[in-house]
Motif scaffolding. Structure first.
Motif, PDB file in Angstrom:
ATOM      1  N   MET A   1      17.651  14.811  54.208  1.00  0.00           N
ATOM      2  CA  MET A   1      16.844  14.335  53.573  1.00  0.00           C
ATOM      3  C   MET A   1      15.246  13.693  54.073  1.00  0.00           C
ATOM      4  N   HIS A   2      13.997  14.699  53.606  1.00  0.00           N
ATOM      5  CA  HIS A   2      12.756  14.259  54.518  1.00  0.00           C
ATOM      6  C   HIS A   2      12.050  13.865  53.126  1.00  0.00           C
ATOM      7  N   ARG A   3      10.766  13.174  53.508  1.00  0.00           N
ATOM      8  CA  ARG A   3      10.308  12.174  52.643  1.00  0.00           C
ATOM      9  C   ARG A   3       8.788  12.494  53.044  1.00  0.00           C
ATOM     10  N   VAL A   4       8.018  13.522  51.960  1.00  0.00           N
ATOM     11  CA  VAL A   4       6.573  13.616  52.405  1.00  0.00           C
ATOM     12  C   VAL A   4       6.002  12.525  51.542  1.00  0.00           C
ATOM     13  N   VAL A   5       4.705  11.913  51.463  1.00  0.00           N
ATOM     14  CA  VAL A   5       4.118  10.658  50.726  1.00  0.00           C
ATOM     15  C   VAL A   5       1.982  12.142  51.035  1.00  0.00           C
ATOM     16  N   ALA A  25       6.820  17.607  36.803  1.00  0.00           N
ATOM     17  CA  ALA A  25       7.402  18.387  36.324  1.00  0.00           C
ATOM     18  C   ALA A  25       8.443  19.178  37.227  1.00  0.00           C
ATOM     19  N   LEU A  26       7.877  18.856  38.633  1.00  0.00           N
ATOM     20  CA  LEU A  26       8.910  19.742  40.121  1.00  0.00           C
ATOM     21  C   LEU A  26      10.370  18.295  40.177  1.00  0.00           C
ATOM     22  N   PRO A  27      10.955  19.588  40.960  1.00  0.00           N
ATOM     23  CA  PRO A  27      11.634  18.574  40.405  1.00  0.00           C
ATOM     24  C   PRO A  27      12.277  18.570  42.735  1.00  0.00           C
ATOM     25  N   ASP A  28      12.392  17.075  42.772  1.00  0.00           N
ATOM     26  CA  ASP A  28      12.305  16.319  43.631  1.00  0.00           C
ATOM     27  C   ASP A  28      10.343  15.971  44.172  1.00  0.00           C
ATOM     28  N   VAL A  29      10.043  15.929  43.585  1.00  0.00           N
ATOM     29  CA  VAL A  29       8.648  15.026  42.928  1.00  0.00           C
ATOM     30  C   VAL A  29       8.579  13.776  42.200  1.00  0.00           C
ATOM     31  N   THR A  30       7.397  12.585  42.712  1.00  0.00           N
ATOM     32  CA  THR A  30       7.148  11.516  41.839  1.00  0.00           C
ATOM     33  C   THR A  30       5.715  11.311  42.236  1.00  0.00           C
ATOM     34  N   ILE A  31       5.072  11.066  40.595  1.00  0.00           N
ATOM     35  CA  ILE A  31       4.000  10.978  40.739  1.00  0.00           C
ATOM     36  C   ILE A  31       3.935   9.344  41.221  1.00  0.00           C
ATOM     37  N   ASP A  32       2.877   9.329  41.742  1.00  0.00           N
ATOM     38  CA  ASP A  32       2.562   7.675  40.942  1.00  0.00           C
ATOM     39  C   ASP A  32       0.735   7.283  41.397  1.00  0.00           C
ATOM     40  N   THR A  45       4.834  11.929  45.930  1.00  0.00           N
ATOM     41  CA  THR A  45       5.754  11.462  46.750  1.00  0.00           C
ATOM     42  C   THR A  45       7.027  12.539  46.954  1.00  0.00           C
ATOM     43  N   ILE A  46       7.495  13.460  47.436  1.00  0.00           N
ATOM     44  CA  ILE A  46       8.283  14.407  47.672  1.00  0.00           C
ATOM     45  C   ILE A  46       9.501  14.152  48.641  1.00  0.00           C
ATOM     46  N   ASP A  47      11.089  14.297  48.163  1.00  0.00           N
ATOM     47  CA  ASP A  47      12.100  13.824  48.776  1.00  0.00           C
ATOM     48  C   ASP A  47      13.043  15.303  48.555  1.00  0.00           C
ATOM     49  N   SER A  48      12.968  16.109  49.948  1.00  0.00           N
ATOM     50  CA  SER A  48      13.566  16.797  50.139  1.00  0.00           C
ATOM     51  C   SER A  48      13.654  17.683  51.276  1.00  0.00           C
ATOM     52  N   ASP A  49      14.696  18.479  50.993  1.00  0.00           N
ATOM     53  CA  ASP A  49      14.804  19.469  52.980  1.00  0.00           C
ATOM     54  C   ASP A  49      14.025  20.962  52.508  1.00  0.00           C
ATOM     55  N   ASP A  50      13.454  20.726  51.289  1.00  0.00           N
ATOM     56  CA  ASP A  50      13.098  22.161  51.587  1.00  0.00           C
ATOM     57  C   ASP A  50      11.384  22.117  52.295  1.00  0.00           C
ATOM     58  N   PRO A  51      11.324  22.590  53.212  1.00  0.00           N
ATOM     59  CA  PRO A  51       9.673  22.236  53.580  1.00  0.00           C
ATOM     60  C   PRO A  51       8.304  23.211  52.773  1.00  0.00           C
ATOM     61  N   ASP A  52       9.388  23.694  52.404  1.00  0.00           N
ATOM     62  CA  ASP A  52       7.943  24.973  51.583  1.00  0.00           C
ATOM     63  C   ASP A  52       7.881  24.421  50.135  1.00  0.00           C
ATOM     64  N   VAL A  53       7.914  22.884  49.390  1.00  0.00           N
ATOM     65  CA  VAL A  53       7.769  22.194  47.918  1.00  0.00           C
ATOM     66  C   VAL A  53       6.477  21.692  48.407  1.00  0.00           C
ATOM     67  N   VAL A  54       6.192  21.144  50.390  1.00  0.00           N
ATOM     68  CA  VAL A  54       4.458  20.570  50.910  1.00  0.00           C
ATOM     69  C   VAL A  54       3.679  21.802  49.864  1.00  0.00           C
ATOM     70  N   ASP A  55       3.808  22.353  50.449  1.00  0.00           N
ATOM     71  CA  ASP A  55       2.794  24.188  50.425  1.00  0.00           C
ATOM     72  C   ASP A  55       3.019  23.852  48.332  1.00  0.00           C
ATOM     73  N   ILE A  56       3.924  23.529  48.013  1.00  0.00           N
ATOM     74  CA  ILE A  56       3.923  24.198  46.925  1.00  0.00           C
ATOM     75  C   ILE A  56       2.707  22.806  46.030  1.00  0.00           C
ATOM     76  N   VAL A  57       3.146  21.604  46.047  1.00  0.00           N
ATOM     77  CA  VAL A  57       2.253  20.721  45.477  1.00  0.00           C
ATOM     78  C   VAL A  57       1.140  20.689  46.186  1.00  0.00           C
ATOM     79  N   ARG A  58       0.271  21.501  47.160  1.00  0.00           N
ATOM     80  CA  ARG A  58      -0.434  21.867  47.131  1.00  0.00           C
ATOM     81  C   ARG A  58      -1.541  22.687  46.588  1.00  0.00           C
ATOM     82  N   GLU A  59      -0.549  23.786  46.487  1.00  0.00           N
ATOM     83  CA  GLU A  59      -1.246  24.900  45.863  1.00  0.00           C
ATOM     84  C   GLU A  59      -1.395  24.481  43.997  1.00  0.00           C
ATOM     85  N   ALA A  78      14.016  10.429  54.894  1.00  0.00           N
ATOM     86  CA  ALA A  78      14.755   9.208  53.591  1.00  0.00           C
ATOM     87  C   ALA A  78      15.740   9.151  53.246  1.00  0.00           C
ATOM     88  N   GLY A  79      17.049   9.947  54.627  1.00  0.00           N
ATOM     89  CA  GLY A  79      17.602   9.465  54.568  1.00  0.00           C
ATOM     90  C   GLY A  79      18.689   9.577  55.853  1.00  0.00           C
TER      91      GLY A  79
END
Length: 79
Positions: A1-5, A25-32, A45-59, A78-79
């Motif tokens: 598991m990796h964490r990207v902020v 509304a995205l899984p593995d994503v929290t907003i502050d 904050t993204i807690d996921s093993d999927d590297p595409d989640v960062v690109d999805i958040v940006r898009e 993160a783990g």
């Protein structure tokens, strides 16, 4: 598991609200949304093993706010 902020700054109040709801509304994503004056910052904050989640958040962010600025990106184990 990796964490990207990601530290993002939105260009308007409307974009801030729309992007917050969309990303929240995205899984593995929290907003502050820290109260740093009136500068519309989102800490995503993204807690996921999927590297595409960062690109999805940006898009999603740039789909609703083409003027959004990514101020920083931090990687951590993160783990």
């Amino acid at each position: 598991m990796h964490r990207v902020v990601l530290n993002m700054q939105m260009s308007s109040d409307e974009a801030f609200t729309t992007v917050s709801l969309a990303l929240g509304a995205l899984p593995d994503v929290t907003i502050d949304a820290p109260g740093w004056g009136d500068n519309r910052h989102l800490i995503v904050t993204i807690d996921s093993d999927d590297p595409d989640v960062v690109d999805i958040v940006r898009e999603i962010t740039w789909q609703f706010d083409a003027l959004a600025i990514q101020l920083s990106l931090h990687l951590a184990d993160a783990g």
